[in-house]
Design a protein around this motif. Sequence first.
Motif, PDB file in Angstrom:
ATOM      1  N   ASN A  32       1.106  -1.398  -0.511  1.00  0.00           N
ATOM      2  CA  ASN A  32      -0.492   0.419   0.506  1.00  0.00           C
ATOM      3  C   ASN A  32       0.595   1.244  -0.159  1.00  0.00           C
ATOM      4  O   ASN A  32       0.696   2.135  -0.160  1.00  0.00           O
ATOM      5  N   GLN A  33       1.917   0.987   0.336  1.00  0.00           N
ATOM      6  CA  GLN A  33       2.937   2.555   0.636  1.00  0.00           C
ATOM      7  C   GLN A  33       3.778   2.914  -1.045  1.00  0.00           C
ATOM      8  O   GLN A  33       3.961   3.775  -1.142  1.00  0.00           O
ATOM      9  N   ILE A  34       4.103   1.583  -2.098  1.00  0.00           N
ATOM     10  CA  ILE A  34       4.346   1.687  -2.898  1.00  0.00           C
ATOM     11  C   ILE A  34       3.308   3.373  -3.917  1.00  0.00           C
ATOM     12  O   ILE A  34       2.390   2.689  -3.766  1.00  0.00           O
ATOM     13  N   THR A  35       4.742   3.647  -4.244  1.00  0.00           N
ATOM     14  CA  THR A  35       3.988   4.835  -5.454  1.00  0.00           C
ATOM     15  C   THR A  35       4.681   4.981  -6.150  1.00  0.00           C
ATOM     16  O   THR A  35       4.011   5.582  -7.617  1.00  0.00           O
ATOM     17  N   GLU A  36       5.939   4.521  -6.198  1.00  0.00           N
ATOM     18  CA  GLU A  36       6.518   4.705  -7.316  1.00  0.00           C
ATOM     19  C   GLU A  36       6.327   3.286  -8.649  1.00  0.00           C
ATOM     20  O   GLU A  36       6.408   2.081  -8.548  1.00  0.00           O
ATOM     21  N   PRO A  37       6.376   3.390 -10.072  1.00  0.00           N
ATOM     22  CA  PRO A  37       5.718   2.355 -11.547  1.00  0.00           C
ATOM     23  C   PRO A  37       7.036   1.064 -10.224  1.00  0.00           C
ATOM     24  O   PRO A  37       8.433   1.912 -10.873  1.00  0.00           O
ATOM     25  N   TYR A  38       6.941   0.295 -10.621  1.00  0.00           N
ATOM     26  CA  TYR A  38       7.972  -1.109 -10.646  1.00  0.00           C
ATOM     27  C   TYR A  38       9.227  -0.873  -9.129  1.00  0.00           C
ATOM     28  O   TYR A  38      10.334  -1.038  -9.476  1.00  0.00           O
ATOM     29  N   SER A  39       8.552  -0.212  -8.748  1.00  0.00           N
ATOM     30  CA  SER A  39       9.458  -0.136  -7.081  1.00  0.00           C
ATOM     31  C   SER A  39       9.614  -0.969  -6.390  1.00  0.00           C
ATOM     32  O   SER A  39      10.228  -1.255  -5.897  1.00  0.00           O
ATOM     33  N   LEU A  40       8.809  -2.585  -7.132  1.00  0.00           N
ATOM     34  CA  LEU A  40       8.485  -3.170  -5.681  1.00  0.00           C
ATOM     35  C   LEU A  40       9.694  -4.377  -6.214  1.00  0.00           C
ATOM     36  O   LEU A  40       9.208  -5.405  -7.073  1.00  0.00           O
ATOM     37  N   ARG A  41      11.171  -4.287  -6.258  1.00  0.00           N
ATOM     38  CA  ARG A  41      12.207  -4.436  -6.925  1.00  0.00           C
ATOM     39  C   ARG A  41      12.477  -6.316  -6.260  1.00  0.00           C
ATOM     40  O   ARG A  41      12.813  -6.806  -7.078  1.00  0.00           O
ATOM     41  N   LYS A  42      11.960  -6.499  -5.510  1.00  0.00           N
ATOM     42  CA  LYS A  42      12.556  -7.206  -4.666  1.00  0.00           C
ATOM     43  C   LYS A  42      11.439  -8.388  -5.004  1.00  0.00           C
ATOM     44  O   LYS A  42      12.364  -9.344  -5.304  1.00  0.00           O
ATOM     45  N   PHE A  43      10.752  -8.142  -5.846  1.00  0.00           N
ATOM     46  CA  PHE A  43       9.529  -9.336  -6.404  1.00  0.00           C
ATOM     47  C   PHE A  43      10.157  -9.892  -7.750  1.00  0.00           C
ATOM     48  O   PHE A  43       9.326 -10.226  -8.249  1.00  0.00           O
TER      49      PHE A  43
END
Length: 213
Positions: free
Chosen positions: A104-115
């Motif tokens: 829910n805290q993600i605001t930038e596209p493709y910033s969940l790089r751990k996945f």
Amino acid sequence: MVKLTIVGRVNDGLPMSQGPIYNEDDDNTAYKQHAEFVLREISVNALPTSNTTIVLHHHCFNYMVKNGVCFITLCDVSYPRKLAFHYLQDLQKEFEKIDLELINQITEPYSLRKFDNIICNIRRQYVDTRTQANLSKLNNHRQAELDVHTEQMSIVVERRRKADLLERMMKAHKSTSPVWGSKTLEVIAVKWTPSVTIIFVLAFVLLWSSFKA
């Protein structure tokens, strides 16, 4: 072959994670843009949240939505659809292990790089459809029919084009005459209607008197 994977948030259409793109002979950017377009259409309820396949030329986008997250993959049209959805299910199971607060805290596209790395690892298991594990998945569900909605990308794009055109026309119609239907027109009408009525009545009386004379 699984060529492209995107994981995105449904409530705002934000792409959070992606796997590597394997389209040596195709326009990689165009397919990625199509995947992002599909995600946005889902976020505005223009596409169903049930399992869906969208055909685009010799490829197809398969997607599933679970707990507010959309998992999309691009495959060759010849790639077994059941296997594609097994792949998406495996991604979804791994994604459930991520802290919901972080998502829910993600605001930038493709910033969940751990996945991204998880996508790469799971994808390797589905590259070869003839492995024993993949053949077993297909055979175990040979009798079961997938409940999957099917669309053509051209129809989805045309539907969006018409919706956008209608919205622009409605906005243009409202902005063409800002006075009509506004509070300004209502004030003018209240202020001047009695005066206009009196002038009309006097003119009628004078005209009637002149004819009578």
